[in-house]
Scaffold this motif. Structure first.
Motif, PDB file in Angstrom:
ATOM      1  N   ARG A  80       0.940  -2.900   0.801  1.00  0.00           N
ATOM      2  CA  ARG A  80       1.853  -4.154   1.312  1.00  0.00           C
ATOM      3  C   ARG A  80       1.213  -4.814   2.505  1.00  0.00           C
ATOM      4  NH1 ARG A  80       6.558  -1.000  -1.795  1.00  0.00           N
ATOM      5  NH2 ARG A  80       6.388  -1.862  -4.015  1.00  0.00           N
ATOM      6  N   LEU A  81       0.996  -3.750   3.535  1.00  0.00           N
ATOM      7  CA  LEU A  81       0.430  -4.324   4.681  1.00  0.00           C
ATOM      8  C   LEU A  81      -0.653  -4.950   4.558  1.00  0.00           C
ATOM      9  CD1 LEU A  81       1.171  -1.128   6.976  1.00  0.00           C
ATOM     10  CD2 LEU A  81       2.192  -3.432   7.075  1.00  0.00           C
ATOM     11  N   ARG A  82      -1.531  -4.400   3.579  1.00  0.00           N
ATOM     12  CA  ARG A  82      -3.068  -5.059   3.236  1.00  0.00           C
ATOM     13  C   ARG A  82      -2.748  -6.610   2.603  1.00  0.00           C
ATOM     14  NH1 ARG A  82      -5.074   0.822   1.474  1.00  0.00           N
ATOM     15  NH2 ARG A  82      -6.045   1.391   3.519  1.00  0.00           N
ATOM     16  N   MET A  83      -1.692  -6.639   1.618  1.00  0.00           N
ATOM     17  CA  MET A  83      -1.497  -7.801   1.100  1.00  0.00           C
ATOM     18  C   MET A  83      -0.914  -9.009   2.129  1.00  0.00           C
ATOM     19  SD  MET A  83       1.522  -9.716   0.249  1.00  0.00           S
ATOM     20  CE  MET A  83       2.711  -8.641   0.076  1.00  0.00           C
ATOM     21  N   THR A  84      -0.038  -8.715   2.842  1.00  0.00           N
ATOM     22  CA  THR A  84       0.464  -9.371   4.005  1.00  0.00           C
ATOM     23  C   THR A  84      -0.749  -9.950   4.912  1.00  0.00           C
ATOM     24  OG1 THR A  84       2.472  -8.342   4.087  1.00  0.00           O
ATOM     25  CG2 THR A  84       2.079  -9.530   6.060  1.00  0.00           C
ATOM     26  N   THR A  85      -1.726  -8.888   5.273  1.00  0.00           N
ATOM     27  CA  THR A  85      -2.955  -9.317   6.000  1.00  0.00           C
ATOM     28  C   THR A  85      -4.036 -10.339   5.223  1.00  0.00           C
ATOM     29  OG1 THR A  85      -2.874  -6.855   6.913  1.00  0.00           O
ATOM     30  CG2 THR A  85      -4.846  -8.328   7.183  1.00  0.00           C
ATOM     31  N   PHE A 120      -3.908   7.267  -0.136  1.00  0.00           N
ATOM     32  CA  PHE A 120      -3.397   8.498   0.699  1.00  0.00           C
ATOM     33  C   PHE A 120      -4.356   9.166   1.768  1.00  0.00           C
ATOM     34  CE2 PHE A 120      -1.675   8.267  -3.394  1.00  0.00           C
ATOM     35  CZ  PHE A 120      -0.196   8.376  -3.395  1.00  0.00           C
ATOM     36  N   GLY A 121      -5.419   8.548   2.039  1.00  0.00           N
ATOM     37  CA  GLY A 121      -6.109   8.703   2.988  1.00  0.00           C
ATOM     38  C   GLY A 121      -7.128  10.086   2.968  1.00  0.00           C
ATOM     39  N   LEU A 152       5.112   5.426   1.423  1.00  0.00           N
ATOM     40  CA  LEU A 152       4.431   5.133   2.414  1.00  0.00           C
ATOM     41  C   LEU A 152       2.970   4.632   1.751  1.00  0.00           C
ATOM     42  CD1 LEU A 152       4.777   8.160   4.810  1.00  0.00           C
ATOM     43  CD2 LEU A 152       5.462   5.777   5.354  1.00  0.00           C
ATOM     44  N   ALA A 153       2.421   5.251   0.837  1.00  0.00           N
ATOM     45  CA  ALA A 153       1.208   4.712   0.062  1.00  0.00           C
ATOM     46  C   ALA A 153       1.423   3.257  -0.226  1.00  0.00           C
ATOM     47  CB  ALA A 153       0.781   5.789  -1.085  1.00  0.00           C
TER      48      ALA A 153
END
Length: 262
Positions: free
Chosen positions: A118-123, A194-195, A112-113
């Motif tokens: 990877r979500l940030r890269m896509t953005t 990891f928040g 999940l980390a």
């Protein structure tokens, strides 16, 4: 270290690369850490458009506040800097509802980390595509080529890497020269995936100066049997991570077809 000359060298390299690529400038994720702070200033010094993107995902408040402080610093000193916040927490939570979360806790948490990165890269690539920008990487030499301390196709997914030939300690030297906010200069390095408050050293088991020493020793051809005590511990950590993460640092393996089979 000729800090001023290195700074100008990187700025010139960025400007030349962008001109040859026929793009408008750069997009960069701002984390509140030293690497993104230094990289964003170097990009801003080109005079080209710089889009700073905040992408919180259950982010620690200290990371958020440092990121905002740095963006304010950039906009005060560079008129070519723009910013946008894209809260990816709902996206991340929606993703979690579509995948199985059963398994060993540590394994799931690490997966999940990496998903966050990877979500940030896509953005970043979304904004890059919209505005004709290059995604500027923030990895330094010890992370990118020493221990592979980054997410493959996450923060490792970039168009160019301005500070990847600088050790972490050298990035701090540039940070001081570039007047990076004190809150960032004194904060413990953290990937923020990891928040919580865990630092890079907490995860790795060694500090960046220690890892840089181990990298130098490796290049000198030293072996673990030549060290004892803390030096041996650090050298072993470096060697293990370097070997384990070679898949990030070398080209993707290609199965080559022999001519006789063509």
């Amino acid at each position: 270290m000729q800090t001023e000359k290195i700074t100008q060298h990187i700025v010139n390299w960025l400007a030349t690369y962008a001109k040859n690529a026929r793009v408008n400038g750069f997009v960069i994720g701002i984390s509140g850490g030293i690497d993104s702070a230094v990289t964003s200033i170097l990009c801003a010094k080109t005079g080209l458009k710089v889009l700073c993107v905040e992408m919180p995902i259950h982010q620690s408040e200290s990371h958020v506040s440092r990121a905002k402080e740095h963006i304010a610093f950039l906009k005060e000193h560079y008129s070519n800097v723009h910013d946008i916040e894209t809260n990816l927490t709902p996206v991340f939570e929606a993703f979690k509802t579509k995948v199985p979360l059963n398994g060993k806790t540590d394994t799931v948490n690490m997966a999940l980390a990496n998903t966050r990165a990877r979500l940030r890269m896509t953005t970043l690539y979304y904004f890059a595509g919209l505005q004709g920008l290059l995604v500027a990487g923030t990895g330094n030499k010890i992370e990118d080529f020493g221990i592979g301390f980054y997410t493959k196709y996450g923060d490792g997914g970039v168009d160019l890497s301005p500070i990847a030939d600088l050790m972490k300690t050298e990035v701090y030297t540039l940070g001081a020269f570039l007047n990076v906010p004190k809150s960032i200069m004194t904060a413990a390095p953290s990937d923020g995936l990891f928040g919580d408050a865990r630092s890079d050293e907490d995860q790795i088991g060694a500090s960046y100066p220690e890892l840089e020493w181990a990298m130098r020793m490796t290049h000198l051809g030293k072996e673990t049997s030549e060290f004892s005590g803390r030096e041996k511990v650090v050298f072993d950590i470096y060697t293990r991570l370097n070997k384990m993460n070679q898949h990030k640092m070398t080209a993707i393996p290609v199965c080559e077809i022999p001519n006789k089979l063509r």
